[in-house]
Write an enzyme that holds these catalytic residues in place. Structure first.
Site, PDB file in Angstrom:
ATOM      1  N   LYS A 203      -0.077  -2.926  -7.820  1.00 52.01           N
ATOM      2  CA  LYS A 203       0.596  -1.872  -7.512  1.00 52.01           C
ATOM      3  C   LYS A 203       2.091  -1.381  -8.368  1.00 52.01           C
ATOM      4  O   LYS A 203       2.927  -2.083  -8.618  1.00 52.01           O
ATOM      5  CB  LYS A 203       1.177  -1.969  -6.073  1.00 52.01           C
ATOM      6  CG  LYS A 203       1.829  -0.701  -5.529  1.00 52.01           C
ATOM      7  CD  LYS A 203       2.073  -0.749  -3.979  1.00 52.01           C
ATOM      8  CE  LYS A 203       2.499   0.292  -3.364  1.00 52.01           C
ATOM      9  NZ  LYS A 203       2.871   0.167  -1.842  1.00 52.01           N
ATOM     10  N   LYS A 257      -3.209   0.399  -7.378  1.00 50.49           N
ATOM     11  CA  LYS A 257      -2.535   1.461  -6.859  1.00 50.49           C
ATOM     12  C   LYS A 257      -1.747   2.077  -7.811  1.00 50.49           C
ATOM     13  O   LYS A 257      -0.615   1.026  -8.134  1.00 50.49           O
ATOM     14  CB  LYS A 257      -2.230   1.059  -5.582  1.00 50.49           C
ATOM     15  CG  LYS A 257      -1.583   2.262  -4.819  1.00 50.49           C
ATOM     16  CD  LYS A 257      -0.877   1.717  -3.424  1.00 50.49           C
ATOM     17  CE  LYS A 257      -0.424   2.698  -2.667  1.00 50.49           C
ATOM     18  NZ  LYS A 257       0.099   1.976  -1.325  1.00 50.49           N
ATOM     19  N   TYR A 322      -8.184   9.960   0.715  1.00 49.10           N
ATOM     20  CA  TYR A 322      -7.884  10.731   2.029  1.00 49.10           C
ATOM     21  C   TYR A 322      -9.149  11.822   1.911  1.00 49.10           C
ATOM     22  O   TYR A 322      -9.055  12.520   2.890  1.00 49.10           O
ATOM     23  CB  TYR A 322      -6.449  11.551   1.625  1.00 49.10           C
ATOM     24  CG  TYR A 322      -5.261  10.693   1.785  1.00 49.10           C
ATOM     25  CD1 TYR A 322      -4.735  10.204   2.515  1.00 49.10           C
ATOM     26  CD2 TYR A 322      -4.870  10.318   0.293  1.00 49.10           C
ATOM     27  CE1 TYR A 322      -3.812   9.280   2.837  1.00 49.10           C
ATOM     28  CE2 TYR A 322      -3.711   9.310   0.367  1.00 49.10           C
ATOM     29  CZ  TYR A 322      -3.119   8.998   1.542  1.00 49.10           C
ATOM     30  OH  TYR A 322      -2.042   8.156   1.369  1.00 49.10           O
TER      31      TYR A 322
HETATM   32  C1  PBG Z   1       4.407   1.330   0.525  1.00 48.86           C
HETATM   33  C2  PBG Z   1       3.269   2.057   0.331  1.00 48.86           C
HETATM   34  C3  PBG Z   1       3.164   3.298  -0.624  1.00 48.86           C
HETATM   35  C4  PBG Z   1       1.948   3.723  -0.130  1.00 48.86           C
HETATM   36  C5  PBG Z   1       1.211   3.153   0.824  1.00 48.86           C
HETATM   37  N1  PBG Z   1       2.145   2.425   1.248  1.00 48.86           N
HETATM   38  C6  PBG Z   1       4.022   3.315  -1.808  1.00 48.86           C
HETATM   39  C7  PBG Z   1       5.462   3.857  -1.303  1.00 48.86           C
HETATM   40  O1  PBG Z   1       5.671   4.450  -0.602  1.00 48.86           O
HETATM   41  O2  PBG Z   1       6.108   3.236  -2.257  1.00 48.86           O
HETATM   42  C8  PBG Z   1       1.566   5.201  -1.104  1.00 48.86           C
HETATM   43  C9  PBG Z   1       0.207   5.540  -0.725  1.00 48.86           C
HETATM   44  C10 PBG Z   1       0.170   7.039  -1.199  1.00 48.86           C
HETATM   45  O3  PBG Z   1       0.820   7.433  -1.974  1.00 48.86           O
HETATM   46  O4  PBG Z   1      -1.112   7.556  -0.767  1.00 48.86           O
HETATM   47  N2  PBG Z   1       3.955   0.052   1.069  1.00 48.86           N
END
Ligand code: PBG
Length: 339
Positions: A203, A257, A322
């Site tokens: 991530k 991600k 999404y």
């Molecule tokens: C954090 C989390 C994030 C996303 C999902 N869970 C990243 C963040 O806010 O730093 C991002 C998902 C997205 O952007 O669609 N645990």
């Protein structure tokens, strides 16, 4: 001396197989199926609520009752799994994010409600503190520092509460060191040997999470950024080390991600490891495509399908998106048309 095309190519003409729709389909290397799609959705408090998210046109925060209804429809479309993310009210947030461990937080209430329907759809819950902390970080903050081991303890409590509510796959997304092993131990001790762990192993610290933070209401809370725990987006070997570590700790599945900007990472992981691999087409990727298509600058549907297929071509086994519902409908319509 000017050569003919046949002299240049040695009579190899790659366009031969591109001439017809049937021949293109015959030699197509990668396909997207409904079963590749994991639907990401947002939960909010209330009843009968669909609250649009401004930076994500087409996506709304859903109250638990509506979210359950929509997931039942998703199951009928053939969606195999869903991943809920909660917009918790400010009153539930605290410095240490302890509400992650509450049996009746939004995510756990949703999981219980959906499980009552006994539908064949997997629930993948995000085990991270950010929806529950007053500062929007994924960890506990002490003197401006995100402390690792204490955060792991809290995430483990959250993961256990999610498993108790009925989650099928726990997906820790906070990037704290040691969280996978700690979650595995805790799940096993409590009899949840069959609950799988999908590690958000790679991530990256990214600008592309912006709309998500608006959706769950953390953008105004977040102080600083997450670069002390997410992977530096300049790094590729670092991502592979994370993957290796998380597999050693007991991860069953892996996640990269954001998605589209990290196809190189997806390919490297696929070439080096055999665990099921997923990508998350994050909120910023979705927002970009939606904005361009709303302006008529892109054909939104084609861009959606092309990006989803790109993840498969790069080596993903599935995609968190999404667009899952829209893409599933389109895939079904296409297969009915050719049947
Ligand atoms: C954090 C989390 C994030 C996303 C999902 N869970 C990243 C963040 O806010 O730093 C991002 C998902 C997205 O952007 O669609 N645990």
């Amino acid at each position: 001396m000017k050569r003919t095309v046949d002299e240049i190519t040695g009579s190899r003409r790659l366009r031969r197989l591109r001439k017809f729709s049937w021949s293109r389909r015959l030699v197509r290397e990668t396909r997207l199926h409904v079963a590749d799609l994991v639907w990401t959705l947002f939960l909010c408090e209330g009843e009968n609520q669909r609250r649009p998210i401004a930076s994500m046109p087409g996506v709304s925060c859903l109250s638990v009752d509506i979210a359950v209804e929509e997931c039942l429809k998703a199951a009928e479309l053939g969606i195999v799994a869903i991943a809920p993310f909660a917009r918790e009210p400010l009153s539930r947030k605290s410095d240490d994010g302890a509400y992650i461990a509450a049996a009746d937080n939004l995510t756990n209430r949703f999981t219980r409600a959906l499980k009552q329907h006994k539908v064949d759809i997997g629930i993948i819950t995000d085990a991270a503190l950010d929806p529950y902390t007053t500062h929007g970080h994924d960890g506990i903050c002490r003197n401006g520092i995100i402390v690792n081991d204490e955060s792991v303890e809290m995430v483990v409590r959250g993961a256990l509460a999610q498993a108790e509510a009925g989650a099928d796959i726990i997906a820790p997304s906070d990037m704290m060191d040691g969280r996978i092993g700690a979650i595995r131990d805790c799940l096993d001790i409590h009899g949840f040997q069959d609950v799988a762990i999908m590690s958000y192993a790679a991530k990256f610290a990214s600008a592309f999470y912006g709309p998500y933070r608006e959706a769950i209401g953390t953008s105004d809370l977040l102080r600083g950024d997450k670069s002390s725990y997410y992977v530096d987006h300049a790094n590729s070997n670092d991502a592979l080390r994370e993957v290796e570590q998380d597999l050693n700790e007991g991860a069953d599945m892996l996640m990269v991600k954001p998605g589209l900007l990290y196809l190189d990472i997806i390919r490297r992981i696929k070439d080096n490891f055999s665990a099921p691999l997923f990508a998350y087409q994050v909120s910023g990727e979705y927002a970009m495509l939606q904005a361009a298509s709303a302006n008529g600058w892109l054909d939104g549907e084609r861009a959606m399908m092309e990006t989803l297929l790109a993840f498969k071509r790069a080596g993903c086994d599935g995609i968190f998106t999404y667009y899952a519902i829209e893409a599933a409908k389109k895939l079904r319509a296409a297969s009915e048309a050719s049947a």
